[in-house]
Design a protein around this motif. Structure first.
Motif, PDB file in Angstrom:
ATOM      1  N   LEU A 111       0.827  -1.210   0.000  1.00 43.66           N
ATOM      2  CA  LEU A 111       0.000   0.000   0.000  1.00 43.66           C
ATOM      3  C   LEU A 111       0.859   1.257   0.000  1.00 43.66           C
ATOM      4  CD1 LEU A 111      -2.828  -1.063   2.445  1.00 43.66           C
ATOM      5  CD2 LEU A 111      -3.155  -0.291   0.074  1.00 43.66           C
ATOM      6  N   LEU A 112       1.894   1.269   0.806  1.00 40.08           N
ATOM      7  CA  LEU A 112       2.775   2.434   0.857  1.00 40.08           C
ATOM      8  C   LEU A 112       3.448   2.648  -0.501  1.00 40.08           C
ATOM      9  CD1 LEU A 112       3.774   4.668   2.735  1.00 40.08           C
ATOM     10  CD2 LEU A 112       5.675   3.166   3.367  1.00 40.08           C
ATOM     11  N   ALA A 171      -8.068  -3.037   2.595  1.00 44.04           N
ATOM     12  CA  ALA A 171      -6.726  -3.090   3.184  1.00 44.04           C
ATOM     13  C   ALA A 171      -6.249  -1.709   3.616  1.00 44.04           C
ATOM     14  CB  ALA A 171      -5.742  -3.715   2.196  1.00 44.04           C
ATOM     15  N   ILE A 172      -6.701  -0.669   2.929  1.00 41.48           N
ATOM     16  CA  ILE A 172      -6.304   0.695   3.303  1.00 41.48           C
ATOM     17  C   ILE A 172      -6.803   0.999   4.705  1.00 41.48           C
ATOM     18  CG2 ILE A 172      -6.606   3.160   2.802  1.00 41.48           C
ATOM     19  CD1 ILE A 172      -6.693   2.363  -0.193  1.00 41.48           C
ATOM     20  N   GLY A 173      -8.081   0.737   4.942  1.00 39.53           N
ATOM     21  CA  GLY A 173      -8.651   0.988   6.260  1.00 39.53           C
ATOM     22  C   GLY A 173      -8.017   0.132   7.335  1.00 39.53           C
ATOM     23  N   TYR A 174      -7.750  -1.105   7.025  1.00 40.27           N
ATOM     24  CA  TYR A 174      -7.164  -2.017   8.001  1.00 40.27           C
ATOM     25  C   TYR A 174      -5.759  -1.581   8.414  1.00 40.27           C
ATOM     26  CZ  TYR A 174      -5.315  -6.252  10.091  1.00 40.27           C
ATOM     27  OH  TYR A 174      -4.730  -7.149  10.950  1.00 40.27           O
ATOM     28  N   HIS A 175      -4.942  -1.181   7.422  1.00 38.16           N
ATOM     29  CA  HIS A 175      -3.539  -0.870   7.705  1.00 38.16           C
ATOM     30  C   HIS A 175      -3.274   0.601   8.034  1.00 38.16           C
ATOM     31  CE1 HIS A 175      -1.889  -4.804   6.834  1.00 38.16           C
ATOM     32  NE2 HIS A 175      -2.652  -4.869   5.758  1.00 38.16           N
ATOM     33  N   ASP A 214      -6.259   9.336   3.310  1.00 34.83           N
ATOM     34  CA  ASP A 214      -5.415  10.491   3.616  1.00 34.83           C
ATOM     35  C   ASP A 214      -4.268  10.121   4.549  1.00 34.83           C
ATOM     36  OD1 ASP A 214      -6.849  12.136   1.953  1.00 34.83           O
ATOM     37  OD2 ASP A 214      -7.958  13.127   3.559  1.00 34.83           O
ATOM     38  N   ASP A 215      -4.536   9.266   5.532  1.00 34.77           N
ATOM     39  CA  ASP A 215      -3.460   8.823   6.424  1.00 34.77           C
ATOM     40  C   ASP A 215      -2.391   8.064   5.646  1.00 34.77           C
ATOM     41  OD1 ASP A 215      -4.681   9.967   8.646  1.00 34.77           O
ATOM     42  OD2 ASP A 215      -5.629   8.091   9.287  1.00 34.77           O
ATOM     43  N   LEU A 216      -2.818   7.249   4.700  1.00 37.64           N
ATOM     44  CA  LEU A 216      -1.877   6.507   3.858  1.00 37.64           C
ATOM     45  C   LEU A 216      -1.086   7.463   2.971  1.00 37.64           C
ATOM     46  CD1 LEU A 216      -0.543   4.099   2.509  1.00 37.64           C
ATOM     47  CD2 LEU A 216      -2.686   3.703   1.249  1.00 37.64           C
ATOM     48  N   LEU A 225       3.839  10.473   1.679  1.00 38.49           N
ATOM     49  CA  LEU A 225       4.526  11.745   1.502  1.00 38.49           C
ATOM     50  C   LEU A 225       5.682  11.873   2.487  1.00 38.49           C
ATOM     51  CD1 LEU A 225       4.666  14.456   0.062  1.00 38.49           C
ATOM     52  CD2 LEU A 225       3.079  15.350   1.775  1.00 38.49           C
ATOM     53  N   GLN A 226       5.449  11.483   3.730  1.00 36.94           N
ATOM     54  CA  GLN A 226       6.529  11.521   4.724  1.00 36.94           C
ATOM     55  C   GLN A 226       7.681  10.615   4.294  1.00 36.94           C
ATOM     56  OE1 GLN A 226       3.960  10.654   8.187  1.00 36.94           O
ATOM     57  NE2 GLN A 226       5.005  12.367   9.162  1.00 36.94           N
TER      58      GLN A 226
END
Length: 182
Positions: free
Chosen positions: A7-8, A38-42, A47-49, A54-55
């Motif tokens: 995902l990252l 999987a986005i919600g799970y991880h 936006d958090d992903l 970005l970080q």
């Protein structure tokens, strides 16, 4: 790699391809080869992903830049080291123009994204401290000056990639300013 890492990587790919605002959760899931859930799970939210991606991209840029800057030969004069360092910074804008375009895109929306404002603020604080150290000059104001110079040079590079100032130009400009304010 597991789903989290995929995902990252997918989010990083999408940031570079579509930018922050135009990237959808489906884009990321497709690029990562995982389900939308999987986005919600991880990560909780898209936006958090994207913020994590970005970080990561900024940390990678900073690590690459720090490695390049610390590789200057010990036999250089301070003026030569300054020029070489800024030449490398300026060339990094060309190599990473999408990353800088994304940052400017996000700067315009920080009032609506307080969590992102804090991410940017923390990154700026770290960068200022590291920049002062890299240039061998201590002080919060010195780091802030270098950070402002980087931001301005990044903007100039996005607008006109063919004619950013050189490290030599910057050295001469800083010497002229220093002489004028003495």
């Amino acid at each position: 790699m597991g789903n989290r890492e995929d995902l990252l990587a997918g989010a990083l790919h999408c940031l570079h391809e579509k930018g922050y605002a135009r990237t959808t959760a489906r884009d990321i899931a497709t690029a990562a080869g995982v389900s939308l859930a999987a986005i919600g799970y991880h990560y909780g939210t898209k936006d958090d992903l994207l913020n994590a991606a970005l970080q990561q991209a900024m940390a990678d840029w900073g690590d690459d830049l720090a490695a390049a800057l610390t590789s200057a030969g010990p036999d250089l004069t301070p003026a030569e080291r300054f020029e070489q360092t800024w030449n490398r910074v300026i060339s990094s804008f060309t190599d990473n123009h999408r990353l800088w375009a994304i940052q400017f895109e996000l700067l315009a929306s920080l009032d609506r994204k307080p969590e992102l404002r804090e991410v940017f603020a923390e990154a700026n604080r770290r960068a200022q401290a590291e920049l002062a150290t890299l240039f061998g000059v201590e002080g919060d104001a010195v780091g802030a000056l270098f950070q402002a110079l980087i931001g301005g040079l990044a903007a100039l590079s996005l607008v006109d990639r063919d004619s950013p100032p050189s490290g030599h130009d910057l050295r001469e400009a800083i010497q002229a300013v220093a002489a004028a304010v003495r």
